[in-house]
Write a protein that holds these residues in place. Sequence first.
Motif, PDB file in Angstrom:
ATOM      1  N   PHE A  63       0.806  -1.215   0.000  1.00 51.95           N
ATOM      2  CA  PHE A  63       0.000   0.000   0.000  1.00 51.95           C
ATOM      3  C   PHE A  63       0.842   1.268   0.000  1.00 51.95           C
ATOM      4  O   PHE A  63       0.399   2.318  -0.456  1.00 51.95           O
ATOM      5  CB  PHE A  63      -0.965   0.006   1.195  1.00 51.95           C
ATOM      6  CG  PHE A  63      -0.283  -0.006   2.528  1.00 51.95           C
ATOM      7  CD1 PHE A  63       0.036   1.180   3.162  1.00 51.95           C
ATOM      8  CD2 PHE A  63       0.032  -1.206   3.157  1.00 51.95           C
ATOM      9  CE1 PHE A  63       0.661   1.176   4.406  1.00 51.95           C
ATOM     10  CE2 PHE A  63       0.656  -1.232   4.387  1.00 51.95           C
ATOM     11  CZ  PHE A  63       0.980  -0.035   5.007  1.00 51.95           C
ATOM     12  N   TRP A  64       2.071   1.197   0.516  1.00 52.81           N
ATOM     13  CA  TRP A  64       2.947   2.358   0.588  1.00 52.81           C
ATOM     14  C   TRP A  64       3.354   2.862  -0.788  1.00 52.81           C
ATOM     15  O   TRP A  64       3.792   3.997  -0.904  1.00 52.81           O
ATOM     16  CB  TRP A  64       4.182   2.038   1.433  1.00 52.81           C
ATOM     17  CG  TRP A  64       4.901   0.802   0.971  1.00 52.81           C
ATOM     18  CD1 TRP A  64       5.880   0.722   0.037  1.00 52.81           C
ATOM     19  CD2 TRP A  64       4.645  -0.525   1.416  1.00 52.81           C
ATOM     20  NE1 TRP A  64       6.264  -0.596  -0.139  1.00 52.81           N
ATOM     21  CE2 TRP A  64       5.525  -1.386   0.701  1.00 52.81           C
ATOM     22  CE3 TRP A  64       3.772  -1.091   2.344  1.00 52.81           C
ATOM     23  CZ2 TRP A  64       5.557  -2.768   0.887  1.00 52.81           C
ATOM     24  CZ3 TRP A  64       3.814  -2.466   2.528  1.00 52.81           C
ATOM     25  CH2 TRP A  64       4.686  -3.277   1.812  1.00 52.81           C
ATOM     26  N   ALA A  91      -4.687   2.152  -2.149  1.00 53.57           N
ATOM     27  CA  ALA A  91      -3.823   2.204  -0.969  1.00 53.57           C
ATOM     28  C   ALA A  91      -4.608   1.859   0.291  1.00 53.57           C
ATOM     29  O   ALA A  91      -4.140   1.076   1.120  1.00 53.57           O
ATOM     30  CB  ALA A  91      -3.180   3.584  -0.831  1.00 53.57           C
ATOM     31  N   ARG A  92      -5.795   2.401   0.435  1.00 56.50           N
ATOM     32  CA  ARG A  92      -6.615   2.128   1.617  1.00 56.50           C
ATOM     33  C   ARG A  92      -7.006   0.652   1.684  1.00 56.50           C
ATOM     34  O   ARG A  92      -6.895   0.016   2.730  1.00 56.50           O
ATOM     35  CB  ARG A  92      -7.853   3.011   1.633  1.00 56.50           C
ATOM     36  CG  ARG A  92      -7.554   4.444   2.073  1.00 56.50           C
ATOM     37  CD  ARG A  92      -8.830   5.260   2.256  1.00 56.50           C
ATOM     38  NE  ARG A  92      -9.448   5.611   0.979  1.00 56.50           N
ATOM     39  CZ  ARG A  92      -9.020   6.587   0.169  1.00 56.50           C
ATOM     40  NH1 ARG A  92      -7.972   7.312   0.507  1.00 56.50           N
ATOM     41  NH2 ARG A  92      -9.636   6.849  -0.958  1.00 56.50           N
ATOM     42  N   LEU A  93      -7.455   0.095   0.562  1.00 58.98           N
ATOM     43  CA  LEU A  93      -7.856  -1.310   0.536  1.00 58.98           C
ATOM     44  C   LEU A  93      -6.678  -2.228   0.852  1.00 58.98           C
ATOM     45  O   LEU A  93      -6.795  -3.157   1.657  1.00 58.98           O
ATOM     46  CB  LEU A  93      -8.441  -1.671  -0.825  1.00 58.98           C
ATOM     47  CG  LEU A  93      -8.824  -3.134  -1.021  1.00 58.98           C
ATOM     48  CD1 LEU A  93      -9.942  -3.539  -0.069  1.00 58.98           C
ATOM     49  CD2 LEU A  93      -9.229  -3.389  -2.456  1.00 58.98           C
ATOM     50  N   ASN A  94      -5.539  -1.958   0.265  1.00 60.59           N
ATOM     51  CA  ASN A  94      -4.378  -2.815   0.489  1.00 60.59           C
ATOM     52  C   ASN A  94      -3.778  -2.621   1.878  1.00 60.59           C
ATOM     53  O   ASN A  94      -3.180  -3.551   2.421  1.00 60.59           O
ATOM     54  CB  ASN A  94      -3.342  -2.619  -0.608  1.00 60.59           C
ATOM     55  CG  ASN A  94      -3.723  -3.400  -1.841  1.00 60.59           C
ATOM     56  OD1 ASN A  94      -3.498  -4.600  -1.899  1.00 60.59           O
ATOM     57  ND2 ASN A  94      -4.354  -2.743  -2.806  1.00 60.59           N
TER      58      ASN A  94
END
Length: 129
Positions: free
Chosen positions: A88-89, A96-99
Amino acid sequence: MSQAVFSVARLLVVVLFCVSGAQKLMNPAAVVSTVAGKGLPYPQVLASLTIAAELGLGLLIALGFYARAASVLLAGFTLATIVFFHNFWSMSGDAARLNQIQAMKNLSIVGGLLMIAAVGPGRFALNRR
């Protein structure tokens, strides 16, 4: 009572891996495609190892057969999925939020796997190593 609860908890920690591994076994081409899509080398080999890790190690833990070793290996596999699949980074927005949620879920699962590695499979297991 606590040994029964621990055995149920051991099963619940790995049910995700067993179901996911069985689904991947039914469609290995999709796993190869996913691995290749991440740019990882040897996608067919890694797809086979993924199926073996999820289904094989998950079943070993569920049965309580070499559960300590299987838990350590599955914890390492799960950490690797964070680095290569839920990174996600390096994402933005909804991805990004989901991961990040998926990565945190995986970290929680790693915690459960490491507890199994630390205390063993409990009384209701094929072996108690």
